[in-house]
Design an enzyme around this catalytic site. Structure first.
Site, PDB file in Angstrom:
ATOM      1  N   ASN A  18      39.984  34.265  37.226  1.00  0.00           N
ATOM      2  CA  ASN A  18      41.392  34.701  36.225  1.00  0.00           C
ATOM      3  C   ASN A  18      42.433  33.797  36.045  1.00  0.00           C
ATOM      4  O   ASN A  18      43.075  33.643  37.100  1.00  0.00           O
ATOM      5  CB  ASN A  18      41.868  35.958  36.938  1.00  0.00           C
ATOM      6  CG  ASN A  18      43.033  36.792  36.249  1.00  0.00           C
ATOM      7  OD1 ASN A  18      43.445  36.437  35.268  1.00  0.00           O
ATOM      8  ND2 ASN A  18      43.517  37.655  37.014  1.00  0.00           N
ATOM      9  N   TRP A  19      42.305  33.331  34.770  1.00  0.00           N
ATOM     10  CA  TRP A  19      43.340  32.276  34.612  1.00  0.00           C
ATOM     11  C   TRP A  19      44.748  32.747  34.380  1.00  0.00           C
ATOM     12  O   TRP A  19      45.651  31.989  34.257  1.00  0.00           O
ATOM     13  CB  TRP A  19      43.112  31.392  33.499  1.00  0.00           C
ATOM     14  CG  TRP A  19      42.143  30.203  33.763  1.00  0.00           C
ATOM     15  CD1 TRP A  19      41.230  30.187  34.933  1.00  0.00           C
ATOM     16  CD2 TRP A  19      41.565  29.103  33.093  1.00  0.00           C
ATOM     17  NE1 TRP A  19      40.334  28.979  34.868  1.00  0.00           N
ATOM     18  CE2 TRP A  19      40.785  28.568  33.690  1.00  0.00           C
ATOM     19  CE3 TRP A  19      42.111  28.901  31.596  1.00  0.00           C
ATOM     20  CZ2 TRP A  19      40.405  27.235  33.198  1.00  0.00           C
ATOM     21  CZ3 TRP A  19      41.904  27.455  31.217  1.00  0.00           C
ATOM     22  CH2 TRP A  19      40.627  26.758  32.080  1.00  0.00           C
ATOM     23  N   LYS A  20      44.895  34.107  34.318  1.00  0.00           N
ATOM     24  CA  LYS A  20      46.182  34.603  34.238  1.00  0.00           C
ATOM     25  C   LYS A  20      47.012  33.980  32.773  1.00  0.00           C
ATOM     26  O   LYS A  20      46.124  33.624  31.764  1.00  0.00           O
ATOM     27  CB  LYS A  20      47.112  34.810  35.317  1.00  0.00           C
ATOM     28  CG  LYS A  20      46.547  35.253  36.459  1.00  0.00           C
ATOM     29  CD  LYS A  20      47.332  35.363  37.827  1.00  0.00           C
ATOM     30  CE  LYS A  20      46.108  35.881  38.803  1.00  0.00           C
ATOM     31  NZ  LYS A  20      46.957  36.289  40.140  1.00  0.00           N
ATOM     32  N   HIS A 103      44.862  45.355  36.788  1.00  0.00           N
ATOM     33  CA  HIS A 103      45.276  44.286  37.706  1.00  0.00           C
ATOM     34  C   HIS A 103      46.716  44.521  38.031  1.00  0.00           C
ATOM     35  O   HIS A 103      47.322  45.208  37.288  1.00  0.00           O
ATOM     36  CB  HIS A 103      45.002  42.688  36.836  1.00  0.00           C
ATOM     37  CG  HIS A 103      45.495  41.693  38.078  1.00  0.00           C
ATOM     38  ND1 HIS A 103      46.701  41.479  38.594  1.00  0.00           N
ATOM     39  CD2 HIS A 103      44.510  40.699  38.597  1.00  0.00           C
ATOM     40  CE1 HIS A 103      46.581  40.431  39.421  1.00  0.00           C
ATOM     41  NE2 HIS A 103      45.285  40.059  39.503  1.00  0.00           N
ATOM     42  N   GLU A 105      49.143  42.839  38.612  1.00  0.00           N
ATOM     43  CA  GLU A 105      50.222  42.309  37.732  1.00  0.00           C
ATOM     44  C   GLU A 105      50.801  43.225  36.494  1.00  0.00           C
ATOM     45  O   GLU A 105      51.784  43.449  36.190  1.00  0.00           O
ATOM     46  CB  GLU A 105      49.960  40.932  37.429  1.00  0.00           C
ATOM     47  CG  GLU A 105      50.419  40.068  38.733  1.00  0.00           C
ATOM     48  CD  GLU A 105      49.284  38.720  38.786  1.00  0.00           C
ATOM     49  OE1 GLU A 105      48.932  38.455  37.669  1.00  0.00           O
ATOM     50  OE2 GLU A 105      49.014  38.264  39.703  1.00  0.00           O
ATOM     51  N   GLU A 173      41.722  43.837  45.300  1.00  0.00           N
ATOM     52  CA  GLU A 173      42.657  43.001  45.602  1.00  0.00           C
ATOM     53  C   GLU A 173      43.864  43.403  46.077  1.00  0.00           C
ATOM     54  O   GLU A 173      45.040  44.015  45.414  1.00  0.00           O
ATOM     55  CB  GLU A 173      43.074  42.371  44.113  1.00  0.00           C
ATOM     56  CG  GLU A 173      42.080  41.578  43.307  1.00  0.00           C
ATOM     57  CD  GLU A 173      42.321  40.545  42.177  1.00  0.00           C
ATOM     58  OE1 GLU A 173      41.776  39.611  42.393  1.00  0.00           O
ATOM     59  OE2 GLU A 173      43.022  40.991  41.531  1.00  0.00           O
ATOM     60  N   GLY A 179      48.057  35.312  45.409  1.00  0.00           N
ATOM     61  CA  GLY A 179      48.834  34.096  45.218  1.00  0.00           C
ATOM     62  C   GLY A 179      49.768  33.912  46.269  1.00  0.00           C
ATOM     63  O   GLY A 179      50.666  33.210  46.185  1.00  0.00           O
ATOM     64  N   SER A 217      43.861  35.398  47.142  1.00  0.00           N
ATOM     65  CA  SER A 217      43.990  33.859  47.657  1.00  0.00           C
ATOM     66  C   SER A 217      42.555  33.286  48.367  1.00  0.00           C
ATOM     67  O   SER A 217      42.527  32.754  49.361  1.00  0.00           O
ATOM     68  CB  SER A 217      44.876  34.083  49.012  1.00  0.00           C
ATOM     69  OG  SER A 217      46.097  34.323  48.514  1.00  0.00           O
ATOM     70  N   GLY A 238      42.021  33.768  41.190  1.00  0.00           N
ATOM     71  CA  GLY A 238      43.341  33.304  40.284  1.00  0.00           C
ATOM     72  C   GLY A 238      43.425  31.695  40.635  1.00  0.00           C
ATOM     73  O   GLY A 238      42.829  31.063  39.899  1.00  0.00           O
ATOM     74  N   GLY A 239      44.494  31.497  41.252  1.00  0.00           N
ATOM     75  CA  GLY A 239      44.924  29.945  41.287  1.00  0.00           C
ATOM     76  C   GLY A 239      43.772  28.954  41.663  1.00  0.00           C
ATOM     77  O   GLY A 239      43.831  27.776  40.869  1.00  0.00           O
TER      78      GLY A 239
HETATM   79  P1  PGA Z   1      44.918  34.562  43.576  1.00  0.00           P
HETATM   80  O1  PGA Z   1      44.643  35.463  42.565  1.00  0.00           O
HETATM   81  O2  PGA Z   1      43.512  34.058  43.790  1.00  0.00           O
HETATM   82  O3  PGA Z   1      45.597  33.441  43.023  1.00  0.00           O
HETATM   83  O4  PGA Z   1      45.519  35.100  44.729  1.00  0.00           O
HETATM   84  C1  PGA Z   1      43.738  36.494  42.398  1.00  0.00           C
HETATM   85  C2  PGA Z   1      44.005  37.601  41.343  1.00  0.00           C
HETATM   86  O5  PGA Z   1      44.892  37.967  40.983  1.00  0.00           O
HETATM   87  O6  PGA Z   1      43.001  38.067  40.891  1.00  0.00           O
END
Ligand code: PGA
Length: 255
Positions: A18-20, A103, A105, A173, A179, A217, A238-239
């Site tokens: 997930n590149w956000k 998600h 966010e 999640e 993150g 993470s 994500g990251g």
């Molecule tokens: P992260 O994000 O791997 O950077 O913790 C995961 C996500 O939000 O899907």
């Protein structure tokens, strides 16, 4: 002998990045490198990248047949007067095979409630695509011992009628793990995933075969331990999905 509560069917794992809100045109080379790595390693897992909407079409063309491409969020309507929004139809037309909905966010930044998430999942299903539905508790909810209650409430509200193993993936999640570099213990992940497996087994027609991802993470250094947990059928990353080397390090778990 499988662990009690583990799905009894073979499930092909999914590793989704997930590149956000990250990625300009130059980042396409990372996607290309992931595609090359996947072609070379032939992992026993599906690999997906979910770039920002601006990059879905170009990434789908550049990585065709090596990677699955997904979108991030969609409007519930197919089209109409909704300035700035994007429909599931549009993401599908651009080459997406799946869309992440619910998600944390989106829930936190845009006030999305589980009923909104369910409506978006309906839109994804309407297009013949896979909805990746996210659930997860906050640090406060975990500290208060409410994790499974929160997950149950989110599942009950966010999964629309018609959810099947073919059209839906559930991503657990924990909000506090996203993150932050923090992760739950393998035992904690096992508890939540066993609970989600039980929920989808009871509330959908083929919950035994549904893919349940862990996210928060995930990186190369912890992926093997987390992916080995019963009922964890892959990762939402994500990251660590932004750089091909990091992402391929996670995918390596399935090589
Ligand atoms: P992260 O994000 O791997 O950077 O913790 C995961 C996500 O939000 O899907």
């Amino acid at each position: 002998m499988q662990n009690l509560g583990e799905a009894m069917t073979d499930i092909r794992p999914l590793v989704a990045g997930n590149w956000k809100m990250n990625g300009l045109k130059e980042a396409l080379r990372e996607a290309w490198a992931v595609a090359e790595g996947v072609a070379a390693k032939a992992p026993n897992a599906d690999v997906m990248l979910c770039p920002p909407a601006t990059m879905v079409a170009v990434m789908a063309e550049a990585t065709a047949e090596r990677l699955m491409i997904g979108g991030q969020d969609c409007h519930v309507a197919a089209s109409g007067a909704h300035t700035g929004d994007i429909s599931a139809e549009m993401l599908g037309d651009a080459g997406a095979a799946a869309i992440i909905v619910g998600h944390s966010e989106r829930r936190a930044d845009h006030g999305e409630r589980s009923q909104d998430v369910a409506a978006k999942a309906v839109a994804v299903h309407r297009c013949g695509m896979t909805a990746i539905i996210c659930v997860g508790e906050t640090a406060g909810e975990r500290a208060a011992g409410l994790t499974l209650k929160v997950i149950e409430r989110q599942l009950a509200g966010s999964l629309p009628d018609g959810v099947t193993a073919a059209n839906t993936v559930i991503a657990y999640e924990p909000v506090w793990a996203i993150g932050t570099g923090l992760t739950p213990t393998a035992g904690d992940v096992a508890n939540v995933h066993a609970f989600i497996r039980g929920y989808v087994r009871s509330n959908t027609t083929d919950g035994d075969g549904m893919r349940l991802l862990y996210g928060g993470s995930v990186k190369a250094a912890n992926a093997a331990e987390l992916m080995a947990v019963a009922n964890v059928n892959g990762a939402l990353v994500g990251g660590a999905s932004l750089k091909a080397d990091d992402f391929l390090g996670i995918i390596n778990v399935y090589v």
